[in-house]
Design an enzyme around this catalytic site. Structure first.
Site, PDB file in Angstrom:
ATOM      1  N   ASP A   1     -44.571  -6.283 -21.040  1.00  0.00           N
ATOM      2  CA  ASP A   1     -44.011  -7.553 -20.571  1.00  0.00           C
ATOM      3  C   ASP A   1     -44.610  -7.875 -19.192  1.00  0.00           C
ATOM      4  OD1 ASP A   1     -42.237  -9.697 -20.737  1.00  0.00           O
ATOM      5  OD2 ASP A   1     -40.583  -8.593 -19.801  1.00  0.00           O
TER       6      ASP A   1
ATOM      7  N   HIS B   1     -38.091 -16.649 -21.710  1.00  0.00           N
ATOM      8  CA  HIS B   1     -37.828 -15.553 -20.760  1.00  0.00           C
ATOM      9  C   HIS B   1     -36.528 -15.859 -20.005  1.00  0.00           C
ATOM     10  CE1 HIS B   1     -41.697 -13.172 -20.558  1.00  0.00           C
ATOM     11  NE2 HIS B   1     -41.919 -14.080 -21.493  1.00  0.00           N
TER      12      HIS B   1
ATOM     13  N   ASN C   1     -36.353 -13.126 -24.659  1.00  0.00           N
ATOM     14  CA  ASN C   1     -36.414 -11.942 -23.788  1.00  0.00           C
ATOM     15  C   ASN C   1     -35.112 -11.751 -23.014  1.00  0.00           C
ATOM     16  OD1 ASN C   1     -39.076 -11.927 -24.542  1.00  0.00           O
ATOM     17  ND2 ASN C   1     -39.889 -11.790 -22.457  1.00  0.00           N
TER      18      ASN C   1
ATOM     19  N   THR D   1     -31.673  -8.353 -17.946  1.00  0.00           N
ATOM     20  CA  THR D   1     -30.569  -8.115 -17.011  1.00  0.00           C
ATOM     21  C   THR D   1     -29.264  -7.747 -17.732  1.00  0.00           C
ATOM     22  OG1 THR D   1     -31.668  -9.644 -15.523  1.00  0.00           O
ATOM     23  CG2 THR D   1     -29.370  -9.146 -15.030  1.00  0.00           C
TER      24      THR D   1
HETATM   25  O1  G3H Z   1     -39.388 -10.709 -19.372  1.00  0.00           O
HETATM   26  C1  G3H Z   1     -38.206 -10.370 -19.298  1.00  0.00           C
HETATM   27  C2  G3H Z   1     -37.153 -11.294 -19.532  1.00  0.00           C
HETATM   28  O2  G3H Z   1     -37.592 -12.560 -19.266  1.00  0.00           O
HETATM   29  C3  G3H Z   1     -35.775 -10.878 -19.111  1.00  0.00           C
HETATM   30  O3  G3H Z   1     -35.086 -11.780 -18.274  1.00  0.00           O
HETATM   31  O4  G3H Z   1     -33.599 -10.144 -17.170  1.00  0.00           O
HETATM   32  O5  G3H Z   1     -33.233 -12.580 -16.902  1.00  0.00           O
HETATM   33  O6  G3H Z   1     -32.756 -11.471 -19.079  1.00  0.00           O
HETATM   34  P1  G3H Z   1     -33.582 -11.478 -17.844  1.00  0.00           P
HETATM   35 ZN    ZN Z   2     -39.792 -12.499 -18.267  1.00  0.00          ZN
END
Ligand code: G3H
Ligand code: ZN
Length: 279
Positions: free
Chosen positions: A81, A204, A226, A229
């Site tokens: 990623d 994302h 994605n 968090t």
């Molecule tokens: O690339 C990772 C994701 O975009 C995760 O985003 O942590 O805000 O859910 P997030």
């Molecule tokens: Zn991301």
């Protein structure tokens, strides 16, 4: 089984479900995400972000994640990623990753197209799928200096045509690292992009997306969502409770038990919202 994005995203793009891509940081969360997907009988994407690859050598992450994928009965894609350089992408490919993202979203458009195309050619040479990003999904974390820019639909069309990416991340109102589900999704922009771009779309920063928007978006051409968090909060907050509740305990394997279960529960909850049962 270990699969690429191309093996799983096309169907999701044209159906009313989306596939979750979860950021994982080692064995404990990766194995529970795989179990969650197995219990729901859906494909899943295990992703390593910049924090993960700076904590653990990518070679070791590659071994752990690809072993979990190969052992699984459901399709699992192992994805780098937010790769930022050719070197990083090449290390991921050498470490067995079946898929990579090259994130040139902070570069001017021409430069983003040029570098993404170079890296897409390398990935494809090795049979690895590639995701690019056009526009830029910003961060809700002031310590990360990245400018946010909504995706311009015509630029998305040009980016996809000229780079040959297999999937494209677009910025339509999400922000990385939101703790609350408060993002405002721009459906008009999404629909314009859908008219012009024919590869699967990626969102994302999806921890910050409301459940009703996750459902609505998964019925669009969005194929990969994605989430990072939300799982980190499930693991970390439960670990803190365990440590507070058991002051005499010092064995980390015992401390990890409940956080791992909470990671599985949260991953299942998100995959059900994204349409695991509609699939
Ligand atoms: O690339 C990772 C994701 O975009 C995760 O985003 O942590 O805000 O859910 P997030
Ligand atoms: Zn991301």
């Amino acid at each position: 089984m270990l699969v690429t994005l191309n093996d799983i995203l096309k169907e999701a793009s044209n159906s009313n479900y989306a596939i979750a891509g979860f950021n994982v940081f080692g064995y404990e969360d990766a194995v529970m995400v795989a179990k969650a997907a197995q219990e729901l009988d859906v494909p899943v994407i295990l992703m390593t972000n910049r924090d993960a690859v700076s904590h653990m050598p990518i070679k070791i992450l590659g071994s752990i994640l690809t072993d979990i994928a190969k052992e699984a009965k459901i399709p699992i894609c192992v994805h780098l990623d937010h790769g930022k350089s050719i070197d990083e992408v090449v290390s991921a490919i050498k470490s067995g990753f079946s898929s990579v993202m090259y994130d040139g979203s902070q570069l001017p458009l021409e430069e983003n197209i040029k570098r993404t195309k170079e890296i897409a050619d390398i990935a494809h040479h090795f049979g690895v799928s590639i995701e690019g990003e056009i526009g830029s999904v910003g961060y809700n974390d002031p310590s990360i200096k990245a400018k946010a820019m909504y995706t311009v639909p015509k630029e998305a069309k040009r980016f996809v045509e000229e780079t040959g990416v297999d999937a494209v991340a677009i910025a339509i109102g999400t922000l990385h690292r939101m703790k609350a589900q408060e993002a405002n999704i721009q459906y008009d922009r999404l629909e314009e992009i859908e008219k012009l771009v024919d590869v699967p779309l990626v969102i994302h920063g999806s921890t910050g997306v409301k459940d009703e928007d996750l459902i609505r978006m998964s019925k669009h051409r969005i194929a990969k969502v994605n989430i990072g968090t939300a799982l980190r909060m499930a693991f970390g907050n439960t670990l803190r409770d365990e440590m507070n509740n058991k002051p005499e305990e010092f064995d980390r394997i015992k401390f990890f038990k409940r956080p791992m279960i909470e990671v599985k529960n949260k991953a299942k909850e998100k995959m059900i919202i994204l349409g695991a049962k509609r699939k």
